[in-house]
Design a protein around this motif. Structure first.
Motif, PDB file in Angstrom:
ATOM      1  N   SER A   7       0.832  -1.203   0.000  1.00  0.00           N
ATOM      2  CA  SER A   7       0.000   0.000   0.000  1.00  0.00           C
ATOM      3  C   SER A   7       0.868   1.255   0.000  1.00  0.00           C
ATOM      4  CB  SER A   7      -0.923   0.010   1.218  1.00  0.00           C
ATOM      5  OG  SER A   7      -1.895  -1.011   1.128  1.00  0.00           O
TER       6      SER A   7
ATOM      7  N   ASP B  18       0.764  14.132   7.187  1.00  0.00           N
ATOM      8  CA  ASP B  18       0.258  12.788   7.458  1.00  0.00           C
ATOM      9  C   ASP B  18      -0.672  12.880   8.657  1.00  0.00           C
ATOM     10  OD1 ASP B  18      -0.194  10.113   7.621  1.00  0.00           O
ATOM     11  OD2 ASP B  18       1.851   9.543   8.139  1.00  0.00           O
TER      12      ASP B  18
ATOM     13  N   LEU C  55       5.309   6.111   7.047  1.00  0.00           N
ATOM     14  CA  LEU C  55       5.014   6.601   5.699  1.00  0.00           C
ATOM     15  C   LEU C  55       5.857   7.843   5.396  1.00  0.00           C
ATOM     16  CD1 LEU C  55       3.481   6.640   3.054  1.00  0.00           C
ATOM     17  CD2 LEU C  55       1.563   7.744   4.221  1.00  0.00           C
TER      18      LEU C  55
ATOM     19  N   LYS D 233      -3.683   7.038   6.249  1.00  0.00           N
ATOM     20  CA  LYS D 233      -3.572   5.584   6.115  1.00  0.00           C
ATOM     21  C   LYS D 233      -4.157   4.947   7.364  1.00  0.00           C
ATOM     22  CE  LYS D 233       0.592   3.894   5.381  1.00  0.00           C
ATOM     23  NZ  LYS D 233       0.759   2.766   6.345  1.00  0.00           N
TER      24      LYS D 233
ATOM     25  N   CYS E   2      -6.316   5.875   2.486  1.00  0.00           N
ATOM     26  CA  CYS E   2      -6.203   4.422   2.399  1.00  0.00           C
ATOM     27  C   CYS E   2      -7.106   3.825   3.483  1.00  0.00           C
ATOM     28  CB  CYS E   2      -4.747   4.031   2.629  1.00  0.00           C
ATOM     29  SG  CYS E   2      -4.320   2.362   2.150  1.00  0.00           S
TER      30      CYS E   2
ATOM     31  N   THR F  77      -7.666   2.616  -1.844  1.00  0.00           N
ATOM     32  CA  THR F  77      -6.834   3.821  -1.814  1.00  0.00           C
ATOM     33  C   THR F  77      -7.294   4.768  -2.915  1.00  0.00           C
ATOM     34  OG1 THR F  77      -4.940   2.512  -1.037  1.00  0.00           O
ATOM     35  CG2 THR F  77      -4.490   4.734  -1.862  1.00  0.00           C
TER      36      THR F  77
END
Length: 233
Positions: free
Chosen positions: A54, A76, A84, A148, A185, A225
């Motif tokens: 991913s 993020d 990430l 995410k 995601c 995603t």
């Protein structure tokens, strides 16, 4: 047919997930407290949510997007252990910020970044709190917002999950620059559900499909995603 499609979209937008402790701050505070101890003891960075595949799909899309440069500003949202952003830094991206409402997550992410010798800014921030969200973009907004698993966790909140999702969507939209993009995601929501939930504030740009699986005659993906652009950016 149009009426049927409209009804299906309304049902998708209104479906609620079962409440879970994964939707509470207390759960994540405890989880990241334990992960911080593990990292300090044995160097274990913890779980990479949704797996490396991913992450690779997201990184590949970002690197191929002509509007995103190595100096573009990234946020993020619900960064967790921050891996990430660490991987983005290792690919040469330099303007990276991660936020999480769990102090333990921010401490863990900061420790990992220091160990990896990458420069990432981490802050304790609950973007569902309007004052904290506004303070986050007081100086500048972000070119790219990443999520995410955070929207998934918010959707499991035992108290007013629908209201929390609405606050989240408004907040993310307000954090983005003009032409900024939002990459989400999710393992709890399907593509059609996310499109229905985000359609008022975001325009859909692209699907980053995961490899499909087949079981019992049915096929599908375990992770969704999507890439969006905020309508009022």
């Amino acid at each position: 047919m149009a009426d049927v499609a409209a009804c299906e979209e309304a049902e998708e937008a209104s479906r609620e997930l079962p409440a879970s402790k994964l939707g509470t701050k207390e759960y994540w505070d405890e989880a990241y407290s334990e992960e911080l101890v593990n990292f300090n003891d044995i160097g274990d960075v913890g779980e990479i949510w949704f797996g490396k595949s991913s992450v690779n799909r997201i990184i590949k899309w970002i690197k191929n997007c002509k509007k995103i440069t190595k100096s573009s500003s990234f946020l993020d949202i619900g960064c967790g252990n921050g891996m990430l952003l660490v991987i983005l830094a290792q690919h040469g991206f330099t303007n990276l910020t991660g936020v999480d409402y769990s102090k333990g997550a921010v401490e863990l992410a900061s420790s990992i970044a220091a160990d990896e010798e990458v420069n990432i800014k981490y802050l304790v921030c609950d973007i569902l709190c309007s004052s904290e969200s506004s303070a986050l973009c007081a100086d500048h907004k972000f070119d790219v917002c990443l999520d995410k698993g955070t929207y998934d966790a918010i959707s499991l909140n035992p108290e007013d999950a629908a209201g929390c999702r609405a606050k989240y969507i408004n907040s993310v939209c307000s954090l983005l620059t003009c032409d900024g993009v939002f990459i989400i995601c999710s393992c709890n929501w399907t593509k059609s559900e996310l499109l229905a939930q985000f359609q008022d504030k975001f325009d859909f740009l692209e699907d980053l499909p995961a490899p499909s699986f087949s079981f019992g005659g049915q096929s599908g993906n375990t992770v969704t995603t999507l890439v969006f652009r905020a309508k009022n950016s």
